[in-house]
Design an enzyme around this catalytic site. Sequence first.
Site, PDB file in Angstrom:
ATOM      1  N   PHE A  72     -85.218 -43.063 -36.214  1.00 20.44           N
ATOM      2  CA  PHE A  72     -83.889 -43.197 -36.816  1.00 20.44           C
ATOM      3  C   PHE A  72     -83.944 -42.749 -38.261  1.00 20.44           C
ATOM      4  CE2 PHE A  72     -81.306 -45.642 -33.777  1.00 20.44           C
ATOM      5  CZ  PHE A  72     -82.276 -45.906 -32.827  1.00 20.44           C
ATOM      6  N   ALA A  73     -82.922 -41.993 -38.697  1.00 20.79           N
ATOM      7  CA  ALA A  73     -82.835 -41.593 -40.106  1.00 20.79           C
ATOM      8  C   ALA A  73     -81.371 -41.641 -40.519  1.00 20.79           C
ATOM      9  CB  ALA A  73     -83.417 -40.197 -40.308  1.00 20.79           C
ATOM     10  N   TYR A  77     -82.381 -42.094 -45.704  1.00 19.44           N
ATOM     11  CA  TYR A  77     -83.661 -41.930 -45.002  1.00 19.44           C
ATOM     12  C   TYR A  77     -83.819 -40.546 -44.375  1.00 19.44           C
ATOM     13  CZ  TYR A  77     -85.112 -46.791 -45.604  1.00 19.44           C
ATOM     14  OH  TYR A  77     -85.523 -47.989 -46.136  1.00 19.44           O
ATOM     15  N   ASP A 162     -90.924 -45.593 -37.118  1.00 20.49           N
ATOM     16  CA  ASP A 162     -90.205 -45.523 -38.388  1.00 20.49           C
ATOM     17  C   ASP A 162     -90.257 -44.086 -38.910  1.00 20.49           C
ATOM     18  OD1 ASP A 162     -89.498 -48.172 -38.628  1.00 20.49           O
ATOM     19  OD2 ASP A 162     -90.373 -48.419 -40.617  1.00 20.49           O
ATOM     20  N   VAL A 163     -89.253 -43.703 -39.694  1.00 22.37           N
ATOM     21  CA  VAL A 163     -89.216 -42.331 -40.201  1.00 22.37           C
ATOM     22  C   VAL A 163     -89.853 -42.201 -41.591  1.00 22.37           C
ATOM     23  CG1 VAL A 163     -86.946 -42.406 -41.377  1.00 22.37           C
ATOM     24  CG2 VAL A 163     -87.732 -40.274 -40.295  1.00 22.37           C
ATOM     25  N   ASP A 164     -89.992 -43.315 -42.309  1.00 21.81           N
ATOM     26  CA  ASP A 164     -90.572 -43.241 -43.659  1.00 21.81           C
ATOM     27  C   ASP A 164     -92.101 -43.250 -43.573  1.00 21.81           C
ATOM     28  OD1 ASP A 164     -90.437 -45.876 -42.699  1.00 21.81           O
ATOM     29  OD2 ASP A 164     -90.529 -46.735 -44.714  1.00 21.81           O
ATOM     30  N   HIS A 184    -100.023 -54.813 -37.821  1.00 17.33           N
ATOM     31  CA  HIS A 184     -99.439 -54.578 -39.139  1.00 17.33           C
ATOM     32  C   HIS A 184    -100.561 -54.430 -40.167  1.00 17.33           C
ATOM     33  CE1 HIS A 184     -97.093 -55.126 -42.747  1.00 17.33           C
ATOM     34  NE2 HIS A 184     -95.970 -55.154 -42.045  1.00 17.33           N
ATOM     35  N   THR A 196     -96.330 -63.806 -41.087  1.00 17.44           N
ATOM     36  CA  THR A 196     -94.951 -64.121 -41.488  1.00 17.44           C
ATOM     37  C   THR A 196     -94.008 -64.157 -40.278  1.00 17.44           C
ATOM     38  OG1 THR A 196     -94.643 -61.790 -42.001  1.00 17.44           O
ATOM     39  CG2 THR A 196     -95.186 -63.241 -43.830  1.00 17.44           C
ATOM     40  N   GLU A 254     -88.520 -57.245 -36.387  1.00 22.29           N
ATOM     41  CA  GLU A 254     -89.984 -57.408 -36.341  1.00 22.29           C
ATOM     42  C   GLU A 254     -90.354 -58.826 -35.895  1.00 22.29           C
ATOM     43  OE1 GLU A 254     -92.970 -55.172 -38.896  1.00 22.29           O
ATOM     44  OE2 GLU A 254     -92.744 -57.064 -39.982  1.00 22.29           O
TER      45      GLU A 254
HETATM   46  C1  5GW Z   1     -83.603 -50.144 -44.420  1.00 24.07           C
HETATM   47  C2  5GW Z   1     -83.547 -51.304 -45.196  1.00 24.07           C
HETATM   48  C3  5GW Z   1     -82.321 -51.730 -45.742  1.00 24.07           C
HETATM   49  C4  5GW Z   1     -81.188 -50.996 -45.509  1.00 24.07           C
HETATM   50  C5  5GW Z   1     -81.265 -49.831 -44.729  1.00 24.07           C
HETATM   51  C6  5GW Z   1     -82.468 -49.406 -44.168  1.00 24.07           C
HETATM   52  C7  5GW Z   1     -82.532 -48.188 -43.365  1.00 24.07           C
HETATM   53  C8  5GW Z   1     -83.453 -48.090 -42.294  1.00 24.07           C
HETATM   54  C9  5GW Z   1     -81.679 -47.076 -43.641  1.00 24.07           C
HETATM   55  O1  5GW Z   1     -80.829 -47.061 -44.555  1.00 24.07           O
HETATM   56  N1  5GW Z   1     -81.793 -45.945 -42.849  1.00 24.07           N
HETATM   57  C10 5GW Z   1     -82.690 -45.879 -41.820  1.00 24.07           C
HETATM   58  O2  5GW Z   1     -82.755 -44.822 -41.155  1.00 24.07           O
HETATM   59  N2  5GW Z   1     -83.507 -46.941 -41.526  1.00 24.07           N
HETATM   60  C11 5GW Z   1     -84.437 -46.839 -40.365  1.00 24.07           C
HETATM   61  O3  5GW Z   1     -85.052 -48.085 -40.106  1.00 24.07           O
HETATM   62  C12 5GW Z   1     -85.572 -45.858 -40.652  1.00 24.07           C
HETATM   63  O4  5GW Z   1     -86.006 -45.276 -39.433  1.00 24.07           O
HETATM   64  C13 5GW Z   1     -86.656 -46.765 -41.180  1.00 24.07           C
HETATM   65  O5  5GW Z   1     -87.942 -46.185 -41.108  1.00 24.07           O
HETATM   66  C14 5GW Z   1     -86.467 -47.982 -40.290  1.00 24.07           C
HETATM   67  C15 5GW Z   1     -87.026 -49.289 -40.863  1.00 24.07           C
HETATM   68  O6  5GW Z   1     -86.595 -49.513 -42.195  1.00 24.07           O
HETATM   69  P1  5GW Z   1     -87.631 -49.479 -43.412  1.00 24.07           P
HETATM   70  O7  5GW Z   1     -88.553 -48.325 -43.183  1.00 24.07           O
HETATM   71  O8  5GW Z   1     -86.890 -49.481 -44.687  1.00 24.07           O
HETATM   72  O9  5GW Z   1     -88.415 -50.845 -43.246  1.00 24.07           O
HETATM   73  P2  5GW Z   1     -89.890 -51.123 -43.834  1.00 24.07           P
HETATM   74  O10 5GW Z   1     -90.179 -52.532 -43.427  1.00 24.07           O
HETATM   75  O11 5GW Z   1     -90.834 -50.143 -43.206  1.00 24.07           O
HETATM   76  O12 5GW Z   1     -89.821 -50.921 -45.341  1.00 24.07           O
HETATM   77 MN    MN Z   2     -90.595 -48.136 -42.691  1.00 25.04          MN
END
Ligand code: 5GW
Ligand code: MN
Length: 305
Positions: A72-73, A77, A162-164, A184, A196, A254
């Site tokens: 997802f992006a 993102y 995840d995309v990041d 994790h 957690t 999660e």
């Molecule tokens: C994430 C956090 C707060 C508000 C929005 C998002 C968010 C997540 C977004 O704005 N857009 C999006 O595409 N995502 C998707 O959810 C991405 O695929 C992202 O990799 C996944 C998980 O969110 P992350 O990566 O911010 O969570 P963490 O725990 O890896 O930092």
């Molecule tokens: Mn992420």
Amino acid sequence: MRLRQSFHFFLFGMFVGLSLSGLIFFGYTSSWFSRTDVTPWLAPVVCEGTFDSNLIDSIYKQQNITIATTVFALGKYTRFIKDFLESAEEHYFVGFRVHYYLFTDQPEAVPEVKMGKNHHLTVRIVPSMDRWQDISMGRMEILEKLMENELANKVDYIFCLDVDTKFYGRWGVETLGRLVGVLHPWFFDYPRDQFTYERRQESQAFIPAGEGDYYYTAAAFGGSLADVHHLTKTCRKQLNIDAANSIEAIWHEESHLNKYFLNKKPSKVLSPEYLWRDINMSVGQVKIIRFSHVAKNNAEVRPNV
Ligand code: 5GW
Ligand code: MN
């Protein structure tokens, strides 16, 4: 006199013998529980040195398998898509049939990335969502429907990522299994009372103290289509019940994923090689980094929540 001496000698021998066997037994049991290449329910924990990539490739090459991969992006993102896809094309199931499903609210922001042989990309438009909670909840439902309506009988396995993130090393058929969880990177060497998990009984994701095997990441999970469909369906329902009760689990989906894996043990567990963190992590703890969260400025990429 001689008899007494030999009796003492006998006692001493018994003492040494028992102590030694105790030591061996203790050593054996503690090494059993501390084994890191297998779970206590005998699922493999995949890490460098536990498989032969050429051999395992040749075994899976005989089967005509397809691996769906969802990502997802939304919002800001989309900036992560290029590195994600380009690095995946270098390292992710190279030589096997892969079908990526990229869900985004901005199809025009998806860069052109050359796909390798038998790799395909489908871009799907989803409505913009501002709240993280909606994205996280919406994700499970979108995945559930995708599997039900389009992937059934078409693909064999699926991974949801995840995309990041970025690939730095091989992610191949060694990761395939019925139900696959990834450790994790923060918690793999922590005792379970520090995981957690959701600790409020009111949430469907509640895990009581003393329970739970590992802390799994929601940034990567997968398995056979049927098993992952059941996972997403269950988590979606649990997320809905929580929403109806106005409770949100501490780490969103999660927490629900961890609850799911408590009841349905993964048949394969991937070591943190399969999800590392580019920042703040000493590399010495793993032999190779295959897939990793890239550093990101949350304040910059996340919508105001
Ligand atoms: C994430 C956090 C707060 C508000 C929005 C998002 C968010 C997540 C977004 O704005 N857009 C999006 O595409 N995502 C998707 O959810 C991405 O695929 C992202 O990799 C996944 C998980 O969110 P992350 O990566 O911010 O969570 P963490 O725990 O890896 O930092
Ligand atoms: Mn992420």
